[in-house]
Design a protein around this motif. Structure first.
Motif, mmCIF file in Angstrom:
data_model
loop_
_atom_site.group_PDB
_atom_site.id
_atom_site.type_symbol
_atom_site.label_atom_id
_atom_site.label_comp_id
_atom_site.label_asym_id
_atom_site.label_seq_id
_atom_site.Cartn_x
_atom_site.Cartn_y
_atom_site.Cartn_z
ATOM 1 N N LEU A 1 27.454 30.770 24.561
ATOM 2 C CA LEU A 1 26.029 30.790 24.907
ATOM 3 C C LEU A 1 25.185 30.449 23.683
ATOM 4 N N ARG A 2 25.611 30.968 22.517
ATOM 5 C CA ARG A 2 24.864 30.651 21.294
ATOM 6 C C ARG A 2 24.971 29.164 20.966
ATOM 7 N N ALA A 3 26.155 28.619 21.142
ATOM 8 C CA ALA A 3 26.351 27.189 20.883
ATOM 9 C C ALA A 3 25.488 26.363 21.833
ATOM 10 N N PHE A 4 25.455 26.785 23.079
ATOM 11 C CA PHE A 4 24.670 26.028 24.052
ATOM 12 C C PHE A 4 23.179 26.076 23.712
ATOM 13 N N ARG A 5 22.700 27.246 23.330
ATOM 14 C CA ARG A 5 21.280 27.358 22.987
ATOM 15 C C ARG A 5 20.933 26.555 21.743
ATOM 16 N N ALA B 1 21.865 38.736 29.084
ATOM 17 C CA ALA B 1 22.139 37.499 29.824
ATOM 18 C C ALA B 1 23.647 37.273 29.931
ATOM 19 N N ILE B 2 24.368 37.530 28.840
ATOM 20 C CA ILE B 2 25.830 37.353 28.845
ATOM 21 C C ILE B 2 26.470 38.271 29.877
ATOM 22 N N ILE B 3 26.005 39.506 29.919
ATOM 23 C CA ILE B 3 26.559 40.480 30.869
ATOM 24 C C ILE B 3 26.331 40.023 32.310
ATOM 25 N N MET C 1 35.741 27.049 17.580
ATOM 26 C CA MET C 1 34.566 26.415 18.179
ATOM 27 C C MET C 1 34.957 25.230 19.047
ATOM 28 N N SER C 2 35.948 24.503 18.611
ATOM 29 C CA SER C 2 36.407 23.365 19.406
ATOM 30 C C SER C 2 36.867 23.830 20.791
ATOM 31 N N PHE C 3 37.573 24.960 20.797
ATOM 32 C CA PHE C 3 38.007 25.557 22.064
ATOM 33 C C PHE C 3 36.809 25.856 22.971
ATOM 34 N N HIS C 4 35.764 26.420 22.396
ATOM 35 C CA HIS C 4 34.603 26.791 23.202
ATOM 36 C C HIS C 4 33.780 25.568 23.618
ATOM 37 N N LEU C 5 33.662 24.599 22.714
ATOM 38 C CA LEU C 5 32.910 23.388 23.071
ATOM 39 C C LEU C 5 33.621 22.643 24.198
ATOM 40 N N ASN C 6 34.934 22.647 24.155
ATOM 41 C CA ASN C 6 35.701 22.021 25.230
ATOM 42 C C ASN C 6 35.445 22.748 26.559
ATOM 43 N N GLN D 1 31.092 26.890 43.758
ATOM 44 C CA GLN D 1 32.197 26.776 42.795
ATOM 45 C C GLN D 1 31.707 26.253 41.444
ATOM 46 N N GLN D 2 30.800 25.298 41.487
ATOM 47 C CA GLN D 2 30.261 24.744 40.249
ATOM 48 C C GLN D 2 29.414 25.786 39.526
ATOM 49 N N ALA D 3 28.662 26.560 40.290
ATOM 50 C CA ALA D 3 27.842 27.619 39.684
ATOM 51 C C ALA D 3 28.746 28.634 38.973
ATOM 52 N N ILE D 4 29.855 29.005 39.611
ATOM 53 C CA ILE D 4 30.789 29.960 39.008
ATOM 54 C C ILE D 4 31.323 29.422 37.680
ATOM 55 N N ILE D 5 31.668 28.145 37.666
ATOM 56 C CA ILE D 5 32.210 27.525 36.449
ATOM 57 C C ILE D 5 31.180 27.571 35.319
ATOM 58 N N ILE D 6 29.918 27.320 35.654
ATOM 59 C CA ILE D 6 28.874 27.334 34.621
ATOM 60 C C ILE D 6 28.577 28.760 34.169
ATOM 61 N N PHE D 7 28.488 29.693 35.099
ATOM 62 C CA PHE D 7 28.277 31.095 34.709
ATOM 63 C C PHE D 7 29.397 31.546 33.778
ATOM 64 N N ASP D 8 30.629 31.173 34.126
ATOM 65 C CA ASP D 8 31.766 31.528 33.279
ATOM 66 C C ASP D 8 31.617 30.942 31.879
ATOM 67 N N ALA D 9 31.182 29.691 31.815
ATOM 68 C CA ALA D 9 31.029 29.035 30.515
ATOM 69 C C ALA D 9 29.979 29.744 29.658
ATOM 70 N N LEU D 10 28.931 30.242 30.303
ATOM 71 C CA LEU D 10 27.821 30.851 29.566
ATOM 72 C C LEU D 10 27.997 32.353 29.361
ATOM 73 N N SER D 11 29.107 32.908 29.846
ATOM 74 C CA SER D 11 29.276 34.357 29.808
ATOM 75 C C SER D 11 30.020 34.819 28.563
ATOM 76 N N GLN D 12 30.022 34.004 27.538
ATOM 77 C CA GLN D 12 30.731 34.336 26.304
ATOM 78 C C GLN D 12 29.776 34.058 25.147
ATOM 79 N N GLU D 13 29.676 35.010 24.228
ATOM 80 C CA GLU D 13 28.608 34.936 23.232
ATOM 81 C C GLU D 13 28.644 33.650 22.397
ATOM 82 N N THR D 14 29.811 33.316 21.877
ATOM 83 C CA THR D 14 29.904 32.114 21.043
ATOM 84 C C THR D 14 29.455 30.875 21.812
#
Lengths: 122, 122
Positions: A19-23, B6-8, A49-54, A4-17
């Motif tokens: 993933l770019r913010a995280f990198r 990676a996003i995909i 961005m606030s939405f995505h950082l949250n 479940q935790q892996a799914i949550i993280i994959f979901d968080a990283l599956s959006q360009e803005t």
DNA sequence: GTTGTATTTCCATACGTCTAGAATAATGGA
DNA sequence: TCCATTATTCTAGACGTATGGAAATACAAC
């Protein structure tokens, strides 16, 4: 790590803005960056961005702390290491990836073996 | 690996039915499993599972081949190794994770160093 | 050809996500 | 206090995703 935790993280990283913010935060290191600097560098409105950082924060892969008027976000490297461990253990063949803990150095050592050796170097 | 790819893949793995299906295929090994066996094992209707398997296929992390009336899906381990490489290189601090190619064995060797050694063993 | 099996495609519905303008909250400085 | 700065929350609309019933396709066996 739980699935479940892996799914949550994959979901968080599956959006360009996100993933770019995280990198960007990974590149910034443990000190992190204020929210405004992130939205500015990625040319994204503050509220978006606030939405995505949250989103990243809720997934547990970034931390946040207030410093004066700023909110400083930083990558959570521990969580990222755990995710990599999950992928190696649960999402990769044992023939092709192994992970072991080295008690002396405190490292996790992963070996990714190419089944087709020439593809490994890509 | 490109950030777009990676996003995909993150997107493909960010849904419970899909992540479970993928792990089933990882456990099944290179031989793979027919679509029906996957939907049966995960108690998911055929058409719903077909939707998700197609999603995984489009992301490039599973392959498919027809054998008689069956469609056999199998995990794409090469792609998964590349994703792990991307995460180590682009989503982890250089202080905490290193990756190097070992030309002799054809392996990528990753070392995950714990910043707080007692958390590494979780 | 007809039947049965395996899987996909079509379709409608329900639900969730992304976006950005406007308003709000919190802080520091003049 | 008043203003500027930094960031979040509220809100609505546009868009995308997940689900499963029903129909269609593909194939093998008889």
């Amino acid at each position: 790590m739980e699935i479940q935790q892996a799914i949550i993280i994959f979901d968080a990283l599956s959006q360009e803005t996100r993933l770019r913010a995280f990198r960007l935060l990974v590149a910034a290191g443990p000190e992190g960056l204020p929210a405004g600097a992130i939205s500015e560098q990625l040319s994204t409105p503050h509220n978006t961005m606030s939405f995505h950082l949250n989103h990243l924060f809720n997934a547990g892969i970034v931390t946040s702390r207030k410093v004066g008027r700023s909110v400083i976000y930083a990558a959570n490297f521990d969580e990222m290491r755990e995710l990599i461990g999950f992928m190696v253990k649960d999402c990769c063949s044992q023939d092709m990836a192994t992970i072991r803990e080295d008690a002396v150095s405190g490292c996790s050592i992963i070996e990714l073996t190419g089944c087709c050796s020439d593809k490994t170097q890509k």
